[in-house]
Design a protein around this motif. Structure first.
Motif, PDB file in Angstrom:
ATOM      1  N   LEU A 109       0.836  -1.201   0.000  1.00 54.00           N
ATOM      2  CA  LEU A 109       0.000   0.000   0.000  1.00 54.00           C
ATOM      3  C   LEU A 109       0.872   1.253   0.000  1.00 54.00           C
ATOM      4  O   LEU A 109       0.617   2.209  -0.749  1.00 54.00           O
ATOM      5  CB  LEU A 109      -0.926  -0.002   1.218  1.00 54.00           C
ATOM      6  CG  LEU A 109      -1.802   1.248   1.393  1.00 54.00           C
ATOM      7  CD1 LEU A 109      -2.720   1.421   0.201  1.00 54.00           C
ATOM      8  CD2 LEU A 109      -2.601   1.163   2.691  1.00 54.00           C
ATOM      9  N   ILE A 110       1.907   1.238   0.836  1.00 52.99           N
ATOM     10  CA  ILE A 110       2.813   2.380   0.912  1.00 52.99           C
ATOM     11  C   ILE A 110       3.542   2.587  -0.416  1.00 52.99           C
ATOM     12  O   ILE A 110       3.751   3.714  -0.861  1.00 52.99           O
ATOM     13  CB  ILE A 110       3.823   2.173   2.059  1.00 52.99           C
ATOM     14  CG1 ILE A 110       3.090   2.206   3.402  1.00 52.99           C
ATOM     15  CG2 ILE A 110       4.929   3.222   2.021  1.00 52.99           C
ATOM     16  CD1 ILE A 110       3.952   1.810   4.584  1.00 52.99           C
ATOM     17  N   MET A 111       3.915   1.487  -1.059  1.00 57.83           N
ATOM     18  CA  MET A 111       4.651   1.554  -2.315  1.00 57.83           C
ATOM     19  C   MET A 111       3.819   2.175  -3.436  1.00 57.83           C
ATOM     20  O   MET A 111       4.312   3.007  -4.209  1.00 57.83           O
ATOM     21  CB  MET A 111       5.103   0.152  -2.723  1.00 57.83           C
ATOM     22  CG  MET A 111       5.964   0.106  -3.985  1.00 57.83           C
ATOM     23  SD  MET A 111       6.384  -1.598  -4.442  1.00 57.83           S
ATOM     24  CE  MET A 111       7.251  -2.166  -2.971  1.00 57.83           C
ATOM     25  N   PHE A 112       2.547   1.789  -3.512  1.00 58.91           N
ATOM     26  CA  PHE A 112       1.711   2.227  -4.631  1.00 58.91           C
ATOM     27  C   PHE A 112       0.834   3.433  -4.305  1.00 58.91           C
ATOM     28  O   PHE A 112       0.214   4.000  -5.207  1.00 58.91           O
ATOM     29  CB  PHE A 112       0.834   1.067  -5.108  1.00 58.91           C
ATOM     30  CG  PHE A 112       1.597  -0.027  -5.792  1.00 58.91           C
ATOM     31  CD1 PHE A 112       2.160   0.176  -7.048  1.00 58.91           C
ATOM     32  CD2 PHE A 112       1.789  -1.257  -5.172  1.00 58.91           C
ATOM     33  CE1 PHE A 112       2.880  -0.827  -7.675  1.00 58.91           C
ATOM     34  CE2 PHE A 112       2.513  -2.264  -5.796  1.00 58.91           C
ATOM     35  CZ  PHE A 112       3.058  -2.052  -7.054  1.00 58.91           C
ATOM     36  N   ALA A 113       0.780   3.840  -3.041  1.00 56.34           N
ATOM     37  CA  ALA A 113      -0.060   4.971  -2.655  1.00 56.34           C
ATOM     38  C   ALA A 113       0.281   6.258  -3.417  1.00 56.34           C
ATOM     39  O   ALA A 113      -0.632   6.964  -3.867  1.00 56.34           O
ATOM     40  CB  ALA A 113       0.028   5.202  -1.148  1.00 56.34           C
ATOM     41  N   PRO A 114       1.574   6.616  -3.592  1.00 57.66           N
ATOM     42  CA  PRO A 114       1.864   7.842  -4.345  1.00 57.66           C
ATOM     43  C   PRO A 114       1.342   7.803  -5.778  1.00 57.66           C
ATOM     44  O   PRO A 114       0.838   8.814  -6.282  1.00 57.66           O
ATOM     45  CB  PRO A 114       3.405   7.906  -4.315  1.00 57.66           C
ATOM     46  CG  PRO A 114       3.786   7.169  -3.077  1.00 57.66           C
ATOM     47  CD  PRO A 114       2.799   6.046  -2.991  1.00 57.66           C
ATOM     48  N   LEU A 115       1.452   6.652  -6.435  1.00 61.69           N
ATOM     49  CA  LEU A 115       0.954   6.528  -7.807  1.00 61.69           C
ATOM     50  C   LEU A 115      -0.561   6.721  -7.840  1.00 61.69           C
ATOM     51  O   LEU A 115      -1.092   7.424  -8.711  1.00 61.69           O
ATOM     52  CB  LEU A 115       1.333   5.165  -8.379  1.00 61.69           C
ATOM     53  CG  LEU A 115       0.977   4.901  -9.846  1.00 61.69           C
ATOM     54  CD1 LEU A 115       1.683   5.889 -10.763  1.00 61.69           C
ATOM     55  CD2 LEU A 115       1.334   3.470 -10.227  1.00 61.69           C
ATOM     56  N   ILE A 116      -1.249   6.116  -6.885  1.00 59.00           N
ATOM     57  CA  ILE A 116      -2.705   6.255  -6.805  1.00 59.00           C
ATOM     58  C   ILE A 116      -3.080   7.712  -6.548  1.00 59.00           C
ATOM     59  O   ILE A 116      -4.023   8.252  -7.151  1.00 59.00           O
ATOM     60  CB  ILE A 116      -3.274   5.350  -5.691  1.00 59.00           C
ATOM     61  CG1 ILE A 116      -3.042   3.874  -6.041  1.00 59.00           C
ATOM     62  CG2 ILE A 116      -4.764   5.611  -5.479  1.00 59.00           C
ATOM     63  CD1 ILE A 116      -3.343   2.923  -4.899  1.00 59.00           C
ATOM     64  N   MET A 117      -2.331   8.376  -5.677  1.00 58.51           N
ATOM     65  CA  MET A 117      -2.617   9.770  -5.348  1.00 58.51           C
ATOM     66  C   MET A 117      -2.415  10.686  -6.540  1.00 58.51           C
ATOM     67  O   MET A 117      -3.162  11.654  -6.729  1.00 58.51           O
ATOM     68  CB  MET A 117      -1.754  10.227  -4.170  1.00 58.51           C
ATOM     69  CG  MET A 117      -2.135   9.597  -2.845  1.00 58.51           C
ATOM     70  SD  MET A 117      -1.108  10.185  -1.457  1.00 58.51           S
ATOM     71  CE  MET A 117      -1.751  11.860  -1.251  1.00 58.51           C
ATOM     72  N   VAL A 118      -1.412  10.389  -7.367  1.00 61.29           N
ATOM     73  CA  VAL A 118      -1.176  11.211  -8.560  1.00 61.29           C
ATOM     74  C   VAL A 118      -2.369  11.137  -9.509  1.00 61.29           C
ATOM     75  O   VAL A 118      -2.855  12.161 -10.015  1.00 61.29           O
ATOM     76  CB  VAL A 118       0.116  10.760  -9.285  1.00 61.29           C
ATOM     77  CG1 VAL A 118       0.174  11.349 -10.691  1.00 61.29           C
ATOM     78  CG2 VAL A 118       1.336  11.195  -8.504  1.00 61.29           C
ATOM     79  N   PHE A 119      -2.864   9.930  -9.758  1.00 64.57           N
ATOM     80  CA  PHE A 119      -4.023   9.772 -10.634  1.00 64.57           C
ATOM     81  C   PHE A 119      -5.259  10.441 -10.028  1.00 64.57           C
ATOM     82  O   PHE A 119      -6.049  11.069 -10.737  1.00 64.57           O
ATOM     83  CB  PHE A 119      -4.293   8.287 -10.896  1.00 64.57           C
ATOM     84  CG  PHE A 119      -3.308   7.651 -11.840  1.00 64.57           C
ATOM     85  CD1 PHE A 119      -3.126   8.154 -13.123  1.00 64.57           C
ATOM     86  CD2 PHE A 119      -2.549   6.560 -11.442  1.00 64.57           C
ATOM     87  CE1 PHE A 119      -2.212   7.568 -13.993  1.00 64.57           C
ATOM     88  CE2 PHE A 119      -1.644   5.968 -12.307  1.00 64.57           C
ATOM     89  CZ  PHE A 119      -1.465   6.471 -13.587  1.00 64.57           C
ATOM     90  N   ALA A 120      -5.427  10.309  -8.720  1.00 61.99           N
ATOM     91  CA  ALA A 120      -6.573  10.924  -8.051  1.00 61.99           C
ATOM     92  C   ALA A 120      -6.487  12.450  -8.123  1.00 61.99           C
ATOM     93  O   ALA A 120      -7.497  13.133  -8.334  1.00 61.99           O
ATOM     94  CB  ALA A 120      -6.629  10.474  -6.590  1.00 61.99           C
TER      95      ALA A 120
END
Length: 246
Positions: A72-83
């Motif tokens: 979750l920590i690893m992919f959270a920034p990528l998810i936040m960018v799209f959001a």
């Protein structure tokens, strides 16, 4: 003749106003980006300090580095960018800036393990090298007369490619693939730094005739996010070459 001089004077004044506004806009972009970088560095350093005590992982460190939470920590920034990209038009400028700084904190958490993997000196040296390269590339993007827009499609295709390859390599763990990704990553984000800088400049000039404060503020935040991502990724890929492991 007098009418021509009046028109010429007005055109010159308008050009001067646009140039002055552009400089202020770019200063704001770099300022927001710099604050984000400081937040990320502080968050990464603080998290790493809590994660390891006397050379041993703490309970907190084990949770974020060895448990399923690490994904979750690893992919959270990528998810936040799209959001962020999807929500920017609905957010106020103030909310967008808070979101960016929250993203910077999450990015710090995501990359905090570099303080456990690499020596502090090599991290500092890589950061300085990245800052020098970024400054040169961004200056080139700002001053060049060459249209870099044609690079955008190829760079984005390359970016998508290395994201997919990086995710796949998490599971296969190939050192050869990791090396190839790092080389391509440095080249792609070097190109994106120049490209994004020119695009920020061009967007401002194109919208200068219908400028409003809300658009200006959001544009500066989005520009800061793009350059922040270019810097962080360039730093991380260079660190894989220049970093000395603990």
């Amino acid at each position: 003749m007098a009418e021509y001089q009046t028109i010429s004077s007005r055109a010159g004044a308008r050009t001067a106003a646009i140039d002055e506004g552009l400089r202020a806009h770019m200063n704001k972009v770099y300022g927001i980006m710099s604050v984000g970088m400081v937040i990320t560095a502080a968050a990464a350093w603080a998290v790493s300090g809590l994660a390891v005590v006397d050379g041993q992982l703490t309970q907190f460190g084990a949770a974020i580095y060895t448990s399923p939470l690490k994904w979750l920590i690893m992919f959270a920034p990528l998810i936040m960018v799209f959001a962020f990209g999807a929500a920017i038009n609905r957010l106020s400028a103030g909310a967008a800036q808070v979101f960016f700084y929250a993203f910077a904190v999450m990015m710090g958490l995501s990359i905090s393990s570099i303080f456990l993997i690499y020596t502090g000196m090599s991290i500092v040296q890589t950061f300085v090298a990245t800052a020098a390269a970024f400054a040169g590339l961004s200056l080139y993007g700002y001053t060049t007369k060459k249209d870099l827009s044609g690079m955008g499609t190829f760079l984005m295709m390359g970016l998508i490619g290395i994201i997919i390859a990086s995710i796949v390599n998490i599971f296969i763990g190939s050192s050869a693939v990791a090396f190839a990704i790092s080389v391509l990553g440095v080249l792609i984000f070097a190109g994106l730094t120049a490209y994004d800088t020119q695009r920020i400049k061009s967007d401002y000039i194109q919208h200068a005739h219908a400028m409003d404060s809300e658009w200006l503020a959001k544009s500066a935040i989005m520009g800061a996010l793009n350059l922040y991502l270019d810097f962080i990724n360039l730093f991380m890929f260079l660190l894989s070459f220049m970093g000395q492991r603990e």
